[in-house]
Design a protein around this motif. Sequence first.
Motif, PDB file in Angstrom:
ATOM      1  N   GLY A   1       0.821  -1.202   0.000  1.00  0.00           N
ATOM      2  CA  GLY A   1       0.000   0.000   0.000  1.00  0.00           C
ATOM      3  C   GLY A   1       0.853   1.249   0.000  1.00  0.00           C
ATOM      4  N   VAL A   2       0.237   2.348  -0.375  1.00  0.00           N
ATOM      5  CA  VAL A   2       0.944   3.623  -0.451  1.00  0.00           C
ATOM      6  C   VAL A   2       0.740   4.472   0.800  1.00  0.00           C
TER       7      VAL A   2
ATOM      8  N   ALA B   1       4.695  -0.857  -2.566  1.00  0.00           N
ATOM      9  CA  ALA B   1       3.613   0.122  -2.476  1.00  0.00           C
ATOM     10  C   ALA B   1       2.420  -0.314  -3.324  1.00  0.00           C
ATOM     11  N   LEU B   2       2.686  -0.958  -4.460  1.00  0.00           N
ATOM     12  CA  LEU B   2       1.638  -1.259  -5.438  1.00  0.00           C
ATOM     13  C   LEU B   2       1.411  -2.760  -5.611  1.00  0.00           C
TER      14      LEU B   2
ATOM     15  N   GLU C   1       0.529  -3.877  -8.348  1.00  0.00           N
ATOM     16  CA  GLU C   1       1.111  -4.101  -9.671  1.00  0.00           C
ATOM     17  C   GLU C   1       2.537  -4.655  -9.535  1.00  0.00           C
ATOM     18  N   THR C   2       3.292  -4.097  -8.594  1.00  0.00           N
ATOM     19  CA  THR C   2       4.664  -4.559  -8.350  1.00  0.00           C
ATOM     20  C   THR C   2       4.655  -5.968  -7.795  1.00  0.00           C
TER      21      THR C   2
ATOM     22  N   LYS D   1      -6.988  -6.934  -3.819  1.00  0.00           N
ATOM     23  CA  LYS D   1      -6.806  -6.126  -2.607  1.00  0.00           C
ATOM     24  C   LYS D   1      -8.196  -5.701  -2.131  1.00  0.00           C
TER      25      LYS D   1
ATOM     26  N   VAL E   1      -5.474  -6.436  -9.774  1.00  0.00           N
ATOM     27  CA  VAL E   1      -4.607  -6.195 -10.923  1.00  0.00           C
ATOM     28  C   VAL E   1      -4.347  -7.554 -11.554  1.00  0.00           C
TER      29      VAL E   1
END
Length: 124
Positions: A20-21, A74-75, A77-78, A102, A114
């Motif tokens: 998470g960001v 953070a993502l 996607e990563t 998520k 994603v």
Amino acid sequence: MSEPTDCIVLRGIAAEAIVGVYDFERHQPRPVPIDLTLWCDLRAAAASDDVAETIDYDGVTQTVHQVCATLQPALIETLAGTIATRLLGDARIRAVTVTVHKPGAVAGVEDIAVRLHRSQAEHP
């Protein structure tokens, strides 16, 4: 070389990750269910009924859990991209589709996910 039409599907891998960001997302792991489709040639396994001729489902699941336990991105996607890269380290997996969920990430939205698709042709 075209992708095989055979695939192994693992749905709902019960993974947890710090992802998470926002600061509040960085303190403890949260559920991130993961779905995988592994594109591979299963003809030998189908013909021989020999587990050595197929992909180790438990090993794949362990790889997912290991990435989730250590990466802390953070993502999502990563997270999905790293899982794909790790799984493509097995040359028998010609391509992989990774979906990282998520749930509860946005108020009023049941699930955010994603989905990405990577192949050996793209793998460094």
